[in-house]
Design a protein around this motif. Sequence first.
Motif, PDB file in Angstrom:
ATOM      1  N   GLY A 128       1.156  -1.298  -0.423  1.00  0.00           N
ATOM      2  CA  GLY A 128      -0.201   0.266   0.414  1.00  0.00           C
ATOM      3  C   GLY A 128       1.318   1.147  -0.038  1.00  0.00           C
ATOM      4  O   GLY A 128       2.395   1.262  -0.106  1.00  0.00           O
ATOM      5  N   PRO A 129      -0.217   2.070   0.234  1.00  0.00           N
ATOM      6  CA  PRO A 129       0.897   3.603  -0.054  1.00  0.00           C
ATOM      7  C   PRO A 129       1.085   4.666   1.410  1.00  0.00           C
ATOM      8  O   PRO A 129       1.484   3.517   2.377  1.00  0.00           O
ATOM      9  N   GLU A 137       6.299   9.345   7.989  1.00  0.00           N
ATOM     10  CA  GLU A 137       5.872   8.454   6.778  1.00  0.00           C
ATOM     11  C   GLU A 137       6.235   7.294   7.388  1.00  0.00           C
ATOM     12  O   GLU A 137       6.925   6.943   8.079  1.00  0.00           O
ATOM     13  N   HIS A 138       4.959   6.541   6.979  1.00  0.00           N
ATOM     14  CA  HIS A 138       4.196   5.553   7.184  1.00  0.00           C
ATOM     15  C   HIS A 138       4.351   4.196   6.238  1.00  0.00           C
ATOM     16  O   HIS A 138       3.587   4.824   5.231  1.00  0.00           O
ATOM     17  N   VAL A 139       4.367   3.240   6.039  1.00  0.00           N
ATOM     18  CA  VAL A 139       3.780   2.362   5.108  1.00  0.00           C
ATOM     19  C   VAL A 139       3.597   1.359   6.142  1.00  0.00           C
ATOM     20  O   VAL A 139       3.968   0.828   7.289  1.00  0.00           O
ATOM     21  N   ASP A 140       2.553   0.238   5.718  1.00  0.00           N
ATOM     22  CA  ASP A 140       2.114  -0.658   6.285  1.00  0.00           C
ATOM     23  C   ASP A 140       3.096  -2.149   6.281  1.00  0.00           C
ATOM     24  O   ASP A 140       3.153  -2.398   4.729  1.00  0.00           O
ATOM     25  N   MET A 141       2.964  -2.972   6.507  1.00  0.00           N
ATOM     26  CA  MET A 141       4.051  -3.723   6.399  1.00  0.00           C
ATOM     27  C   MET A 141       3.478  -5.319   7.097  1.00  0.00           C
ATOM     28  O   MET A 141       2.445  -5.006   8.081  1.00  0.00           O
ATOM     29  N   PHE A 142       3.522  -6.362   6.302  1.00  0.00           N
ATOM     30  CA  PHE A 142       3.283  -7.001   6.938  1.00  0.00           C
ATOM     31  C   PHE A 142       3.906  -8.813   6.980  1.00  0.00           C
ATOM     32  O   PHE A 142       4.811  -9.308   6.000  1.00  0.00           O
ATOM     33  N   LYS A 143       3.572  -9.641   7.525  1.00  0.00           N
ATOM     34  CA  LYS A 143       4.138 -11.297   7.423  1.00  0.00           C
ATOM     35  C   LYS A 143       3.638 -12.064   7.758  1.00  0.00           C
ATOM     36  O   LYS A 143       2.591 -12.847   8.867  1.00  0.00           O
ATOM     37  N   GLN A 144       3.063 -13.264   6.944  1.00  0.00           N
ATOM     38  CA  GLN A 144       2.643 -14.304   7.330  1.00  0.00           C
ATOM     39  C   GLN A 144       3.404 -15.697   8.051  1.00  0.00           C
ATOM     40  O   GLN A 144       4.769 -15.738   7.615  1.00  0.00           O
ATOM     41  N   ILE A 145       2.252 -16.169   8.927  1.00  0.00           N
ATOM     42  CA  ILE A 145       3.295 -16.584   9.986  1.00  0.00           C
ATOM     43  C   ILE A 145       2.636 -18.437  10.292  1.00  0.00           C
ATOM     44  O   ILE A 145       2.821 -19.034  11.151  1.00  0.00           O
ATOM     45  N   SER A 146       1.289 -18.276   9.417  1.00  0.00           N
ATOM     46  CA  SER A 146       1.003 -19.138   9.742  1.00  0.00           C
ATOM     47  C   SER A 146       1.285 -20.994   8.814  1.00  0.00           C
ATOM     48  O   SER A 146       1.931 -20.290   7.843  1.00  0.00           O
ATOM     49  N   GLN A 147       1.225 -21.476   9.507  1.00  0.00           N
ATOM     50  CA  GLN A 147       2.072 -23.173   9.125  1.00  0.00           C
ATOM     51  C   GLN A 147       1.038 -23.467   8.024  1.00  0.00           C
ATOM     52  O   GLN A 147       0.237 -23.875   8.285  1.00  0.00           O
ATOM     53  N   GLU A 148       1.824 -24.347   7.490  1.00  0.00           N
ATOM     54  CA  GLU A 148       1.648 -25.244   6.220  1.00  0.00           C
ATOM     55  C   GLU A 148       1.433 -26.076   6.438  1.00  0.00           C
ATOM     56  O   GLU A 148       1.259 -26.752   7.362  1.00  0.00           O
ATOM     57  N   PRO A 149      -0.488 -26.440   6.254  1.00  0.00           N
ATOM     58  CA  PRO A 149      -1.266 -27.766   6.829  1.00  0.00           C
ATOM     59  C   PRO A 149      -0.111 -29.511   6.161  1.00  0.00           C
ATOM     60  O   PRO A 149       0.968 -29.201   5.919  1.00  0.00           O
TER      61      PRO A 149
END
Length: 149
Positions: A128-129, A137-149
């Motif tokens: 995103g922007p 100034e900020h930017v949204d950040m994400f990290k996937q942590i769910s384990q694969e089944p």
Amino acid sequence: MYQIIMIHDSQQLEQAFHIRRRVFIDEQHVPEELEMDDYDHQADTRHILLLDDQGQAAGTARFRPYGGGVLKIERVAVMANQRGQGAGRRIMEAIEAEGKREKYDSLKLSAQLHAKSFYEGLGYQAKGPIYLDAGIEHVDMFKQISQEP
Ligand code: COA
């Protein structure tokens, strides 16, 4: 060596607030009324304190459920004289471990732009922007942590 504490009393919480006042209010000039908000005292918000090997409070962060399997991390702060020695990484890893233990799908944070590469190094991706929050100034950040089944 750093020690991580999941805060459970008001004295530890005051140490965390002290760090945030030094870092965000004094150093970054964030207005106190924006820095210290209602989420600080909400029942599902948790606070972390990082102590150095002398037992001094060196860093803090808070995290809270954001809905939809997302855990939101906020107020990540390391005292200026403690930076560059792995304290920030240690805080982020402790929160991630907690998120995995509690089976969250992902971690979200609003990164100050200058810290974007710090979070990228920990596996977060910007999305995103760029926007202003408290004049920074900020930017949204994400990290996937769910384990694969
Ligand atoms: N830009 C790019 N990389 C950075 C960085 C930055 N600003 N700060 C740290 N890194 C890197 C380090 O080089 C290190 O890399 P390595 O593992 O390859 O050696 C890694 O990130 C971990 O660094 P660490 O020493 O654990 O970070 P820190 O203890 O200095 O904490 C902050 C980083 C951002 C939390 C700290 O600088 C801080 O509190 N800043 C002021 C408050 C702030 O802006 N918080 C973020 C709000 S979104």
